[in-house]
Design a protein around this motif. Structure first.
Motif, PDB file in Angstrom:
ATOM      1  N   PRO A  35      -4.727   2.665   1.829  1.00 13.23           N
ATOM      2  CA  PRO A  35      -3.656   2.358   0.876  1.00 13.23           C
ATOM      3  C   PRO A  35      -2.817   3.587   0.557  1.00 13.23           C
ATOM      4  O   PRO A  35      -3.333   4.690   0.433  1.00 13.23           O
ATOM      5  CB  PRO A  35      -4.398   1.868  -0.364  1.00 13.23           C
ATOM      6  CG  PRO A  35      -5.761   1.488   0.107  1.00 13.23           C
ATOM      7  CD  PRO A  35      -6.044   2.352   1.292  1.00 13.23           C
ATOM      8  N   THR A  36      -1.518   3.367   0.424  1.00 13.65           N
ATOM      9  CA  THR A  36      -0.590   4.459   0.135  1.00 13.65           C
ATOM     10  C   THR A  36      -0.343   4.623  -1.358  1.00 13.65           C
ATOM     11  O   THR A  36       0.174   5.648  -1.780  1.00 13.65           O
ATOM     12  CB  THR A  36       0.763   4.209   0.814  1.00 13.65           C
ATOM     13  OG1 THR A  36       1.354   3.032   0.241  1.00 13.65           O
ATOM     14  CG2 THR A  36       0.613   4.051   2.308  1.00 13.65           C
ATOM     15  N   GLY A  37      -0.653   3.588  -2.127  1.00 13.24           N
ATOM     16  CA  GLY A  37      -0.353   3.625  -3.560  1.00 13.24           C
ATOM     17  C   GLY A  37       0.951   2.913  -3.877  1.00 13.24           C
ATOM     18  O   GLY A  37       1.241   2.615  -5.018  1.00 13.24           O
ATOM     19  N   ASN A  38       1.750   2.606  -2.856  1.00 10.47           N
ATOM     20  CA  ASN A  38       2.988   1.853  -3.031  1.00 10.47           C
ATOM     21  C   ASN A  38       2.686   0.416  -2.619  1.00 10.47           C
ATOM     22  O   ASN A  38       2.407   0.142  -1.451  1.00 10.47           O
ATOM     23  CB  ASN A  38       4.098   2.451  -2.167  1.00 10.47           C
ATOM     24  CG  ASN A  38       5.420   1.730  -2.330  1.00 10.47           C
ATOM     25  OD1 ASN A  38       5.498   0.517  -2.195  1.00 10.47           O
ATOM     26  ND2 ASN A  38       6.467   2.494  -2.603  1.00 10.47           N
ATOM     27  N   ALA A  39       2.747  -0.505  -3.581  1.00 10.37           N
ATOM     28  CA  ALA A  39       2.342  -1.895  -3.323  1.00 10.37           C
ATOM     29  C   ALA A  39       3.154  -2.530  -2.202  1.00 10.37           C
ATOM     30  O   ALA A  39       2.612  -3.271  -1.376  1.00 10.37           O
ATOM     31  CB  ALA A  39       2.477  -2.713  -4.604  1.00 10.37           C
ATOM     32  N   GLU A  40       4.442  -2.245  -2.159  1.00 10.66           N
ATOM     33  CA  GLU A  40       5.307  -2.840  -1.132  1.00 10.66           C
ATOM     34  C   GLU A  40       4.926  -2.340   0.263  1.00 10.66           C
ATOM     35  O   GLU A  40       4.822  -3.116   1.217  1.00 10.66           O
ATOM     36  CB  GLU A  40       6.767  -2.515  -1.437  1.00 10.66           C
ATOM     37  CG  GLU A  40       7.750  -3.309  -0.626  1.00 10.66           C
ATOM     38  CD  GLU A  40       9.190  -3.082  -1.073  1.00 10.66           C
ATOM     39  OE1 GLU A  40      10.083  -3.553  -0.360  1.00 10.66           O
ATOM     40  OE2 GLU A  40       9.420  -2.431  -2.109  1.00 10.66           O
ATOM     41  N   VAL A  41       4.680  -1.060   0.396  1.00 11.02           N
ATOM     42  CA  VAL A  41       4.286  -0.471   1.682  1.00 11.02           C
ATOM     43  C   VAL A  41       2.886  -0.957   2.071  1.00 11.02           C
ATOM     44  O   VAL A  41       2.652  -1.333   3.228  1.00 11.02           O
ATOM     45  CB  VAL A  41       4.341   1.069   1.622  1.00 11.02           C
ATOM     46  CG1 VAL A  41       3.743   1.693   2.877  1.00 11.02           C
ATOM     47  CG2 VAL A  41       5.780   1.538   1.428  1.00 11.02           C
ATOM     48  N   ASP A  42       1.968  -0.985   1.113  1.00 13.09           N
ATOM     49  CA  ASP A  42       0.609  -1.440   1.403  1.00 13.09           C
ATOM     50  C   ASP A  42       0.596  -2.890   1.888  1.00 13.09           C
ATOM     51  O   ASP A  42      -0.160  -3.241   2.795  1.00 13.09           O
ATOM     52  CB  ASP A  42      -0.289  -1.284   0.178  1.00 13.09           C
ATOM     53  CG  ASP A  42      -0.560   0.171  -0.154  1.00 13.09           C
ATOM     54  OD1 ASP A  42      -0.346   1.045   0.719  1.00 13.09           O
ATOM     55  OD2 ASP A  42      -0.989   0.449  -1.295  1.00 13.09           O
ATOM     56  N   ALA A  43       1.452  -3.727   1.313  1.00  8.31           N
ATOM     57  CA  ALA A  43       1.531  -5.127   1.752  1.00  8.31           C
ATOM     58  C   ALA A  43       2.007  -5.212   3.199  1.00  8.31           C
ATOM     59  O   ALA A  43       1.508  -6.020   3.982  1.00  8.31           O
ATOM     60  CB  ALA A  43       2.470  -5.908   0.841  1.00  8.31           C
ATOM     61  N   GLN A  44       2.958  -4.354   3.564  1.00  5.09           N
ATOM     62  CA  GLN A  44       3.450  -4.347   4.952  1.00  5.09           C
ATOM     63  C   GLN A  44       2.364  -3.858   5.903  1.00  5.09           C
ATOM     64  O   GLN A  44       2.201  -4.400   6.998  1.00  5.09           O
ATOM     65  CB  GLN A  44       4.705  -3.477   5.079  1.00  5.09           C
ATOM     66  CG  GLN A  44       5.910  -4.020   4.351  1.00  5.09           C
ATOM     67  CD  GLN A  44       6.303  -5.400   4.824  1.00  5.09           C
ATOM     68  OE1 GLN A  44       6.233  -5.717   6.001  1.00  5.09           O
ATOM     69  NE2 GLN A  44       6.705  -6.233   3.893  1.00  5.09           N
ATOM     70  N   LEU A  45       1.612  -2.857   5.500  1.00  7.86           N
ATOM     71  CA  LEU A  45       0.532  -2.357   6.361  1.00  7.86           C
ATOM     72  C   LEU A  45      -0.551  -3.411   6.550  1.00  7.86           C
ATOM     73  O   LEU A  45      -1.105  -3.553   7.645  1.00  7.86           O
ATOM     74  CB  LEU A  45      -0.053  -1.069   5.779  1.00  7.86           C
ATOM     75  CG  LEU A  45       0.886   0.136   5.759  1.00  7.86           C
ATOM     76  CD1 LEU A  45       0.204   1.331   5.106  1.00  7.86           C
ATOM     77  CD2 LEU A  45       1.358   0.488   7.156  1.00  7.86           C
ATOM     78  N   GLU A  46      -0.855  -4.160   5.505  1.00  7.43           N
ATOM     79  CA  GLU A  46      -1.841  -5.236   5.623  1.00  7.43           C
ATOM     80  C   GLU A  46      -1.329  -6.329   6.550  1.00  7.43           C
ATOM     81  O   GLU A  46      -2.098  -6.973   7.244  1.00  7.43           O
ATOM     82  CB  GLU A  46      -2.187  -5.808   4.253  1.00  7.43           C
ATOM     83  CG  GLU A  46      -3.124  -4.939   3.457  1.00  7.43           C
ATOM     84  CD  GLU A  46      -4.444  -4.679   4.166  1.00  7.43           C
ATOM     85  OE1 GLU A  46      -5.055  -5.631   4.699  1.00  7.43           O
ATOM     86  OE2 GLU A  46      -4.860  -3.513   4.214  1.00  7.43           O
TER      87      GLU A  46
END
Length: 94
Positions: A35-46
């Protein structure tokens, strides 16, 4: 003596068949995503995990979707609200 024929008992055997190994079949890559800590980025990585269950010809759609989402997240960082722009002093000549 009876004219009826006794019923035969049928026993069905269940045999488990191991699925054949198909190297071209979809398989999870099991790549850890930190996790990066940025919810939007984390959702894309998932979202990248969705490609694990697709054949390779389906990966492109997932990758393009993730790329678009990450690009939008980066663009949003540049568009943070700042101080309001000064009022325009430009007057058109008629």
């Amino acid at each position: 003596m009876s004219d009826s024929v006794p019923e035969a008992t049928v026993v069905e055997e269940t045999v488990e068949v191991e699925p054949e190994y198909d190297p071209a079949a979809p398989a999870p890559l099991n790549v850890p995503r930190t996790p990066t800590g940025n919810a939007e980025v984390d959702a894309q990585l998932e979202r990248l995990g969705d490609a694990d269950h697709l054949a390779t010809d389906g990966h492109l759609e997932v990758y393009e979707d993730v790329h678009r989402g990450l690009r939008d997240a980066l663009t949003a960082l540049d568009a943070r609200p700042g101080p309001p722009a000064p009022p325009s002093t430009y007057q058109s000549r008629s």
